[in-house]
Design a protein around this motif. Sequence first.
Motif, PDB file in Angstrom:
ATOM      1  N   ILE B 236      33.899  37.793  49.936  1.00 48.62           N
ATOM      2  CA  ILE B 236      32.490  38.076  50.183  1.00 48.62           C
ATOM      3  C   ILE B 236      31.790  38.119  48.826  1.00 48.62           C
ATOM      4  O   ILE B 236      32.048  38.989  48.003  1.00 48.62           O
ATOM      5  CB  ILE B 236      32.302  39.406  50.939  1.00 48.62           C
ATOM      6  N   ARG B 237      30.933  37.139  48.616  1.00 44.39           N
ATOM      7  CA  ARG B 237      30.246  37.007  47.327  1.00 44.39           C
ATOM      8  C   ARG B 237      29.491  38.264  46.984  1.00 44.39           C
ATOM      9  O   ARG B 237      28.802  38.827  47.818  1.00 44.39           O
ATOM     10  CB  ARG B 237      29.252  35.857  47.412  1.00 44.39           C
ATOM     11  N   GLY B 238      29.612  38.698  45.749  1.00 41.67           N
ATOM     12  CA  GLY B 238      28.885  39.869  45.284  1.00 41.67           C
ATOM     13  C   GLY B 238      29.486  41.178  45.754  1.00 41.67           C
ATOM     14  O   GLY B 238      29.050  42.237  45.345  1.00 41.67           O
ATOM     15  N   LEU B 239      30.497  41.117  46.650  1.00 39.00           N
ATOM     16  CA  LEU B 239      31.077  42.356  47.160  1.00 39.00           C
ATOM     17  C   LEU B 239      32.577  42.446  46.903  1.00 39.00           C
ATOM     18  O   LEU B 239      33.062  43.402  46.329  1.00 39.00           O
ATOM     19  CB  LEU B 239      30.822  42.480  48.663  1.00 39.00           C
ATOM     20  N   THR B 240      33.325  41.437  47.380  1.00 37.12           N
ATOM     21  CA  THR B 240      34.779  41.528  47.247  1.00 37.12           C
ATOM     22  C   THR B 240      35.333  40.364  46.438  1.00 37.12           C
ATOM     23  O   THR B 240      36.490  39.989  46.594  1.00 37.12           O
ATOM     24  CB  THR B 240      35.465  41.550  48.631  1.00 37.12           C
ATOM     25  N   ASN B 241      34.528  39.803  45.572  1.00 41.50           N
ATOM     26  CA  ASN B 241      34.992  38.700  44.740  1.00 41.50           C
ATOM     27  C   ASN B 241      35.397  39.207  43.358  1.00 41.50           C
ATOM     28  O   ASN B 241      34.557  39.711  42.622  1.00 41.50           O
ATOM     29  CB  ASN B 241      33.859  37.686  44.575  1.00 41.50           C
ATOM     30  N   THR B 242      36.655  39.047  43.025  1.00 40.67           N
ATOM     31  CA  THR B 242      37.062  39.380  41.662  1.00 40.67           C
ATOM     32  C   THR B 242      36.808  38.158  40.773  1.00 40.67           C
ATOM     33  O   THR B 242      36.464  37.090  41.274  1.00 40.67           O
ATOM     34  CB  THR B 242      38.554  39.739  41.610  1.00 40.67           C
ATOM     35  N   MET B 243      37.005  38.299  39.477  1.00 41.68           N
ATOM     36  CA  MET B 243      36.728  37.175  38.577  1.00 41.68           C
ATOM     37  C   MET B 243      37.534  35.921  38.920  1.00 41.68           C
ATOM     38  O   MET B 243      36.976  34.831  39.016  1.00 41.68           O
ATOM     39  CB  MET B 243      36.938  37.583  37.124  1.00 41.68           C
ATOM     40  N   PRO B 244      38.867  36.026  39.109  1.00 40.70           N
ATOM     41  CA  PRO B 244      39.615  34.800  39.442  1.00 40.70           C
ATOM     42  C   PRO B 244      39.130  34.155  40.741  1.00 40.70           C
ATOM     43  O   PRO B 244      39.069  32.930  40.844  1.00 40.70           O
ATOM     44  CB  PRO B 244      41.054  35.295  39.571  1.00 40.70           C
ATOM     45  N   LEU B 245      38.745  34.983  41.736  1.00 41.37           N
ATOM     46  CA  LEU B 245      38.256  34.422  42.997  1.00 41.37           C
ATOM     47  C   LEU B 245      36.899  33.757  42.796  1.00 41.37           C
ATOM     48  O   LEU B 245      36.599  32.731  43.413  1.00 41.37           O
ATOM     49  CB  LEU B 245      38.139  35.520  44.062  1.00 41.37           C
ATOM     50  N   HIS B 246      36.099  34.344  41.923  1.00 45.70           N
ATOM     51  CA  HIS B 246      34.788  33.769  41.642  1.00 45.70           C
ATOM     52  C   HIS B 246      34.953  32.412  40.948  1.00 45.70           C
ATOM     53  O   HIS B 246      34.186  31.480  41.220  1.00 45.70           O
ATOM     54  CB  HIS B 246      33.982  34.741  40.781  1.00 45.70           C
ATOM     55  N   VAL B 247      35.939  32.308  40.075  1.00 49.26           N
ATOM     56  CA  VAL B 247      36.239  31.025  39.424  1.00 49.26           C
ATOM     57  C   VAL B 247      36.513  29.968  40.492  1.00 49.26           C
ATOM     58  O   VAL B 247      35.988  28.856  40.440  1.00 49.26           O
ATOM     59  CB  VAL B 247      37.457  31.158  38.476  1.00 49.26           C
ATOM     60  N   GLU B 248      37.312  30.342  41.499  1.00 47.85           N
ATOM     61  CA  GLU B 248      37.655  29.386  42.557  1.00 47.85           C
ATOM     62  C   GLU B 248      36.410  28.946  43.327  1.00 47.85           C
ATOM     63  O   GLU B 248      36.195  27.748  43.557  1.00 47.85           O
ATOM     64  CB  GLU B 248      38.658  30.015  43.526  1.00 47.85           C
ATOM     65  N   ILE B 249      35.578  29.908  43.706  1.00 49.99           N
ATOM     66  CA  ILE B 249      34.378  29.581  44.487  1.00 49.99           C
ATOM     67  C   ILE B 249      33.467  28.641  43.708  1.00 49.99           C
ATOM     68  O   ILE B 249      33.024  27.609  44.217  1.00 49.99           O
ATOM     69  CB  ILE B 249      33.628  30.880  44.864  1.00 49.99           C
ATOM     70  N   LEU B 250      33.208  28.977  42.433  1.00 45.48           N
ATOM     71  CA  LEU B 250      32.328  28.141  41.619  1.00 45.48           C
ATOM     72  C   LEU B 250      32.914  26.733  41.477  1.00 45.48           C
ATOM     73  O   LEU B 250      32.207  25.733  41.577  1.00 45.48           O
ATOM     74  CB  LEU B 250      32.125  28.770  40.242  1.00 45.48           C
ATOM     75  N   TYR B 251      34.228  26.674  41.254  1.00 50.75           N
ATOM     76  CA  TYR B 251      34.878  25.381  41.067  1.00 50.75           C
ATOM     77  C   TYR B 251      34.782  24.542  42.335  1.00 50.75           C
ATOM     78  O   TYR B 251      34.489  23.345  42.272  1.00 50.75           O
ATOM     79  CB  TYR B 251      36.338  25.600  40.672  1.00 50.75           C
ATOM     80  N   ASN B 252      34.998  25.161  43.485  1.00 46.22           N
ATOM     81  CA  ASN B 252      34.938  24.419  44.744  1.00 46.22           C
ATOM     82  C   ASN B 252      33.515  24.008  45.110  1.00 46.22           C
ATOM     83  O   ASN B 252      33.315  23.132  45.942  1.00 46.22           O
ATOM     84  CB  ASN B 252      35.554  25.243  45.883  1.00 46.22           C
ATOM     85  N   GLU B 253      32.528  24.676  44.492  1.00 39.34           N
ATOM     86  CA  GLU B 253      31.129  24.264  44.701  1.00 39.34           C
ATOM     87  C   GLU B 253      30.726  23.187  43.704  1.00 39.34           C
ATOM     88  O   GLU B 253      29.548  22.899  43.551  1.00 39.34           O
ATOM     89  CB  GLU B 253      30.207  25.473  44.534  1.00 39.34           C
ATOM     90  N   TYR B 254      31.680  22.630  43.016  1.00 37.92           N
ATOM     91  CA  TYR B 254      31.444  21.602  41.989  1.00 37.92           C
ATOM     92  C   TYR B 254      30.558  22.109  40.858  1.00 37.92           C
ATOM     93  O   TYR B 254      29.879  21.342  40.198  1.00 37.92           O
ATOM     94  CB  TYR B 254      30.831  20.334  42.619  1.00 37.92           C
ATOM     95  N   ASN B 255      30.595  23.419  40.642  1.00 43.39           N
ATOM     96  CA  ASN B 255      29.865  23.988  39.521  1.00 43.39           C
ATOM     97  C   ASN B 255      30.889  24.265  38.415  1.00 43.39           C
ATOM     98  O   ASN B 255      31.191  25.422  38.092  1.00 43.39           O
ATOM     99  CB  ASN B 255      29.162  25.278  39.970  1.00 43.39           C
ATOM    100  N   ALA B 256      31.454  23.183  37.859  1.00 45.55           N
ATOM    101  CA  ALA B 256      32.572  23.325  36.931  1.00 45.55           C
ATOM    102  C   ALA B 256      32.186  24.125  35.686  1.00 45.55           C
ATOM    103  O   ALA B 256      32.956  24.967  35.230  1.00 45.55           O
ATOM    104  CB  ALA B 256      33.098  21.948  36.531  1.00 45.55           C
ATOM    105  N   ALA B 257      30.982  23.881  35.161  1.00 48.95           N
ATOM    106  CA  ALA B 257      30.591  24.574  33.934  1.00 48.95           C
ATOM    107  C   ALA B 257      30.613  26.082  34.138  1.00 48.95           C
ATOM    108  O   ALA B 257      31.141  26.834  33.309  1.00 48.95           O
ATOM    109  CB  ALA B 257      29.216  24.105  33.484  1.00 48.95           C
ATOM    110  N   ALA B 258      30.050  26.550  35.267  1.00 51.51           N
ATOM    111  CA  ALA B 258      30.032  27.986  35.535  1.00 51.51           C
ATOM    112  C   ALA B 258      31.447  28.509  35.787  1.00 51.51           C
ATOM    113  O   ALA B 258      31.818  29.591  35.315  1.00 51.51           O
ATOM    114  CB  ALA B 258      29.130  28.287  36.726  1.00 51.51           C
ATOM    115  N   ALA B 259      32.244  27.719  36.535  1.00 51.54           N
ATOM    116  CA  ALA B 259      33.624  28.146  36.803  1.00 51.54           C
ATOM    117  C   ALA B 259      34.377  28.326  35.494  1.00 51.54           C
ATOM    118  O   ALA B 259      35.079  29.331  35.288  1.00 51.54           O
ATOM    119  CB  ALA B 259      34.337  27.104  37.676  1.00 51.54           C
TER     120      ALA B 259
END
Lengths: 283, 294
Positions: B236-259
Amino acid sequence: MTTAPAKAGWRFRQPSVIPGFGLTLGFSLAYLTLIILIPLSGLIWRSAALGWADFWAIATDRRTINALEISFGTAFIAAMVNVVFGTIVAWVLVRYNFPGRRIVDAMVDLPFALPTAVAGIALTTLYAPSGWLGSLLAPLGIKVAYTPLGIVIALIFIGLPFVVRTVQPIMEEIDKEVEEVAATLGANRFQTIARVLLPGLAPAIVTGFALAFARGVGEYGSVIFIAGNLPYKSEIAPLLIVIRLEEYNYAAATAIAAIMLALSFVMLLVINLVQTWSRKRYG
Amino acid sequence: MADPEIKSYTPHHESQSAAVTESRPAKAVLMIVTFAFLGIFLLLPLIVVFNEAFAKGLGAYTEALTNPDTRSAIHLTLLVAAISVPLNIVFGVSAAWAIAKFEFKGKAFLTTLIDLPFSVSPVISGLVYVLLFGAQGLFGAWLKAHGIVILFAVPGIVLATIFVTFPFVARELIPLMQEQGNGDEEAALSLGANGWQAFWYVTLPNVKWGLLYGVLLCNARAMGEFGAVSVVSGHIRGLTNTMPLHVEILYNEYNAAAAFAVASLLAGLALVTLVLKTLLEMRYGAELAATRGH
C-alpha cells in the motif's frame, strides 16, 4: 558445541556459579518459539491438512515441477560457478599481495550488504539488450536478461561471498611446509595444488557450495527482475508461491513451500554427509 | 580496477622456490580472472546503481527522494529497523549468555534452530505469517473479530523482518563468548558483583565490538529485506511500502531514474556497512569471533 561428558545420573545442565541460566534460556526459547517455531509449524500443519490427493495434484502440476526444476537447477549451476571462481578469488586474496587488496577483500561481502532488490534492478539494467553488458552480448546471440541465464547471473552474485568466506579462512591456515615437502619430493606445482592442497580444502569448498546453493534456491528479490518470469520457462519456485498467494490459493502456496523446505533439508542432509565423509577421507 | 602491477608473494620464511608458489604467468592469469570476475559481478552493478540514479540529473534525483511516497517509505524502513533490530539484540545477547556460559543438554540442537531462518526462503518466511494471521489464516477470524490488524500493516512487516534477521546477533556473539570463557565473570562474582553487574561491567565490554558487528549486519538486512516483507506488506503506497518495495514499484512503473535514486540510498547504506565492518575487522579483529561465516 561440546556437550558435557556423561556423569553419574542424568542432569539437564552442568552446575555453574554464573547466574541467569533460567532467565536467558527461558526468554530465548520463548522468543524462538513465538517468532520461528510456531509460524513454521503452522506451515507444516496447513500442508498436512491439505490431504494427500490435493497435495499430490499441486506437487505434480507441470507449472510447479518446472518452477522447482528452474530454482534448483539455476541454483546448482550458479553454486558450481561460484565454487570455481570463488576458490580462485580466495586464493588470490590469501596468497598474493597487491595494492588495494583490502578493498577487494571487503568488496567480496557486497552481496551480503546490498539489498536484493537493488542488486536485481542493477543486474537487469546491466544485462538488458540496451545495457552495458547486454549490448556486448547481443551481437553474439547471447540473451541474458529475461532468460534462465539471467537467473544464474543473479544467483552467482548472491552466492559468491558464501564460497569465498568459507574457503578463505581454511586457506589461511594451510601450512606452507606441506607444499615444500611435496615440492621436495618431486611434485610440480600443479600436482601439489591438485593432490595436496585441494583435498584439504574440499570440506570447506563443499560447505561453501552448500551455503551458496541453499541461498540460491530460496532467493527471490534479485531474481524476479532479471528472470522475465515466464511460466514453465523462467519462473522460480518462490515467485510461484507469491503468485498463488495473490490468487488466494493458500493451499497451493503452502504445498509448494512445504516441498521447497523438504527438498532443501534433504539437500543439506546429503551435503552434511558428504562433508563428514570428506573430512574422514582427507581430514 | 586496481593497479595491474603484480608483486610476488613474500612468505614469512625464505622459501621462494618456484615449486611453492605459482609461476609468474600463472599468477598473472589468476589475478586477471579474479579482477575480471569481481569487476563484472560486483563492481559493475554498483556503478550502474549510481549511474542510473543520476542519469536524469541532480534535480530529478532530489525530486525522487523528496517525493512524499519515497519519504514515507524511508520512514517505514527506519521504523521497522528501529523495532526489529533492538528485539533481536536482546534475543541475541540472551541466547548467547545461555549457550556460551552454560553446559546443558540439547545445546547443539538449539544452536541449529537459531540458524534455521538462514535456510528458509524469504518468501516462505513471509508466507508463514500469512498462514497465521491472514483472512484464511489460523488466527485470522479471531483477529478480525477483535479488530487487530497484523497483516498488510506495520506489525506484519516487523514480524517478517525479525524472522529473517533473527540469527545475526546471536551467531556473532555465541562463538565469541564461548572463546572468552567464564573466567572474567567468575572473578567478578567472587569479588561480590551480582549477575547484572557481571554482565554489564564485565561481559558487555568484552563483547562490545562483536555485538556491534552483529548489529551492523542485522541492520543492513533489516533495512534491505525484500522477499519476506513483500509477501506480508500488501504494497500500500505511502502506508506499507518499505524502501526496497518502493524501488520495485517505481521500477515496474518504468520510472527507472526514481527507482535507482531510492536504490542509491540503499546502496549507500550497504557501502557504509561494508566500510564499518572492514574497520571493525582491521581494528578489533582479535576481539571478534574467530569462527565466522554466513
